[in-house]
Design an enzyme around this catalytic site. Structure first.
Site, PDB file in Angstrom:
ATOM      1  CE1 TYR A 130      -6.885  -8.783   8.947  1.00 53.56           C
ATOM      2  CE2 TYR A 130      -6.979  -7.803  11.135  1.00 53.56           C
ATOM      3  CZ  TYR A 130      -6.257  -8.210  10.029  1.00 53.56           C
ATOM      4  OH  TYR A 130      -4.903  -8.058  10.010  1.00 53.56           O
ATOM      5  CE  LYS A 151      -2.204   4.111   7.585  1.00 55.79           C
ATOM      6  NZ  LYS A 151      -1.308   3.415   8.471  1.00 55.79           N
ATOM      7  CB  CYS A 211      20.065  13.744  44.859  1.00 57.27           C
ATOM      8  SG  CYS A 211      20.956  12.990  43.489  1.00 57.27           S
TER       9      CYS A 211
END
Ligand code: IVH
Length: 681
Positions: free
Chosen positions: A225, A312, A409
């Site tokens: 980019y 963001k 178990c």
């Protein structure tokens, strides 16, 4: 083939394979099948082995890695690798465009891009060749990760065409797609290693691995980019990136030129919704001033450019009620707490469960049953609980007491010093661990008994027919025929009926029989020693050759093998000292499972180097297979059918007429058994 002819063919293959790599990894539109690709790659490998001096360092065969970096060299960035100012608020983004306007005037062109959530790298190209790849580091200097980056198939080692600048740097983000991430985590879980929390951590961990061969297996990707250099073709960011696509770089199409705040917010809002449908993670949008002169005018602060900013996305967060905590036991015995939630809509899906990681995190968050909790979907695939809405806590909320015994178990759970997870130590008696071991044993990369699957294993286990991997080899047709079970529909699976009919039963029994041919390294992987994945198993098998040598090895001797550290060594050592494991190995041995490396053909001479043979007919002195072995021992290659690439046909009695006709047509030399013996004598 002569050296000249080989050079020509190598050049052809390199060009073709580079083109196919580009079509597959950059354009995502392959034009040949994987099989055809592999055949071409194999052909190239063979030629390069025959003429190592003709093999280029940028050959597509080198993508599998090989170089091992003990310590990454620190390199100073030619252009500092700055970060971006970032914001979560629309107001601050408007403040940014206002500042730009004030400094350079109205009507500025911006480029909006996605903010890829991975690890930044800078790639240096000289004369069209990738010469260096550096991580961001502290921005001034980073780690030289060239050997690892060279294994990333979407990164060109040699650029296409000839219209690129002689010298430039291109920056981008090394990432893992969700698919590659899930596969990697499945493989890690399978060998008892902790999975990565998110694709970003996985990408960053992978780039820092010492053995580039292992990096190659991780299927990393890279989106570019940002280009830097003196002689770039255009005076703006957008056109340069578009141009770089032609040089072979993976420049994402998710870019838009924007002029107004409205355009920018449209881009942001669109991707804030759409990001759930992308096959990789993004964590926001980057907004850049397009024109280089204007960028220069705006300049930089100490940390970041004034001509760009990142917006963001907020991690989507909702609150809901914690109903209960369930404890899941994995194949390795690790016990993970999972929160059952009142269903709630989050990032496009209904969430009913969330990860609670481990006892420490439960204690740290002080989560109580009945609490209203905040659930977030960030970089992680599985949503997680990030806090408690204390204002809504009721009197009835109950403290969480972490499970003390195995929910499957009943065995008392243990916690190893320094580890956060609790484990059930009942390896050979705890149902999910037994079933997990069986499923791993039959899996494709292990014994490959694909006619048996998860459901059938479960059914055989429930019926008491199998308790461990050796029991599989005692199964008889009469045990299996007619068994059936309906698995009711669950949240992520439809109702399924499993039944052992005649054909399935036969397939299973013959696949079990065939698995006696599975080579030792895969058997060693299949028996499920904790931390012994495919690669480690291969290294151990190659080094120790058979199980008895491996059994005799001390921890120190194990550590001497490359890639084997103390954790793996101890795990192997302890496994091979446990009576129940030794019994299983003995039983498998008695059924013919391979516990030693079959010696491979040793090269005796190079007399037949580069020559391709077809062997046909019946021989006086040799079996046909012996002729074939002799060919390989002396550097030749066997082919099954006659083509223009065949150099010789070794003809015995009764050679097929079709082969004879084809050979005569193509002018392939036919030699007798005696002549062949003469060639290798
Ligand atoms: S441009 C000087 N473009 O975000 C500008 N960065 O917080 C250089 N990133 O270190 C960065 N996607 O790792 C740019 N489309 C994108 C990006 C991007 C992700 C990362 C990159 C950078 C960090 C800045």
């Amino acid at each position: 083939m002569t050296k000249d002819a080989s050079k020509k063919r190598i050049d052809e293959l390199v060009d073709e394979l580079n083109e196919h790599n580009y079509n597959y990894y950059v354009l995502s539109s392959p034009t040949i099948s994987d099989f055809e690709f592999d055949m071409k790659l194999k052909e190239l490998e063979k030629l390069e082995t025959a003429f190592p001096e003709l093999a280029s360092a940028d050959s597509p065969t080198k993508r599998v890695g090989g170089e091992v970096t003990k310590e990454f060299r620190q390199v100073v960035h030619q252009y500092p690798m700055l970060s971006l100012g970032n914001t979560y608020s629309e107001q601050e983004l408007t403040d940014f465009t206002n500042r730009v306007k004030k400094a350079i005037g109205e009507n500025v062109e911006y480029v909006c891009e996605l903010k890829y959530d991975g690890v930044a790298v800078g790639l240096r190209y000289e004369n069209g060749r990738l010469v260096q790849a550096i991580t961001r580091g502290d921005g001034e200097k980073g780690d030289d990760v060239t050997a690892n980056v060279r294994t990333i198939k979407s990164i060109p080692l040699q650029l296409r065409g000839s219209e690129y600048p002689i010298l430039f740097e291109i920056r981008g983000e090394v990432m893992l797609t969700h698919d590659a991430f899930e596969k990697l985590n499945e493989a890690k879980t399978e060998i008892g290693e902790a999975p990565f929390a998110n694709p970003r951590n996985a990408a960053s961990g992978s780039l820092k691995m010492q053995d580039s061969r292992l990096v190659a297996e991780r299927n990393l990707d890279c989106f570019l980019y940002f280009i830097l250099g003196e002689n770039l073709p255009f005076g703006n960011h957008y056109d340069n990136l578009t141009e770089a696509r032609k040089w072979g770089f993976k420049i994402p199409m998710f870019m838009a030129k924007c002029r107004t705040n409205d355009d920018i917010f449209d881009f942001i809002n669109y991707w804030n919704n759409e990001r759930n449908n992308l096959p990789f993670d993004i964590d926001g949008v980057v907004i850049k001033v397009n024109d280089f002169h204007l960028q220069q005018e705006l300049g930089f602060t100490a940390k970041s450019p004034r001509w760009a900013i990142s917006y963001k996305f907020k991690a989507e967060r909702v609150s809901t009620k914690l109903l209960s905590i369930a404890y899941q036991v994995g194949r390795t015995g690790a016990v993970t707490p999972v929160a059952n939630l009142e269903p709630v809509l989050l990032a496009g899906t209904t969430v009913k469960r969330a990860s609670l990681h481990n006892a420490d995190i439960i204690a740290k968050l002080d989560v109580r049953i009945g609490d209203t909790v905040f659930v977030e979907k960030g970089g992680e695939i599985i949503p997680k609980i990030i806090g408690v809405d204390l204002e809504k806590r009721s009197q009835e909320a109950q403290m969480v007491v972490f499970q003390q015994t195995c929910p499957e178990c009943g065995e008392k759970l243990i916690r190893t010093e320094g580890e956060s997870a609790f484990y059930c130590p009942n390896e050979n008696g705890c149902p999910p661990q037994i079933k997990g071991k069986l499923e791993h044993f039959i899996s494709r990369k292990a014994m490959n008994i694909d006619s048996l699957g998860e459901g059938k294993i479960e059914l055989l286990f429930e019926k008491g027919l199998i308790h461990n991997i050796a029991d599989l080899y005692d199964l008889k047709e009469k045990d299996l025929l007619g068994l059936e079970k309906v698995f009711p529909a669950s949240e992520d699976k439809k109702e399924r009926k499993i039944s052992f009919q005649k054909k399935t039963t036969e397939n299973i029994l013959s696949a079990l029989k065939a698995s006696t041919n599975v080579p030792f390294p895969r058997v060693l992987f299949a028996i499920g020693i904790r931390y012994v994945g495919e690669t480690v198993a291969k290294k151990l098998a190659e080094h120790f050759r058979n199980i008895s040598n491996l059994q005799k090895a001390s921890i120190e001797e194990l550590i001497l093998v490359s890639e084997i550290g103390a954790t793996i060594a101890e795990s192997v050592f302890n496994f091979l000292r446990k009576e129940s494991n030794l019994q299983i190995i003995e039983r498998l041995k008695s059924k013919g499972i391979q516990f030693e490396v079959k010696e491979i053909i040793e090269k005796k001479s190079g007399k037949l180097d580069g020559k391709t043979f077809v062997v046909s007919g019946v021989f006086k002195h040799f079996q046909r297979d012996e002729v074939k072995i002799a060919i390989e021992e002396n550097g030749g290659r066997n082919a099954s059918s006659v083509s223009s690439k065949t150099d010789y046909i070794v003809a015995g009695d009764n050679m097929g007429p079709a082969k004879l006709e084809k050979a005569t047509q193509l002018g392939v030399k036919i030699i007798s058994e005696e002549e062949f013996i003469g060639m290798i004598r």
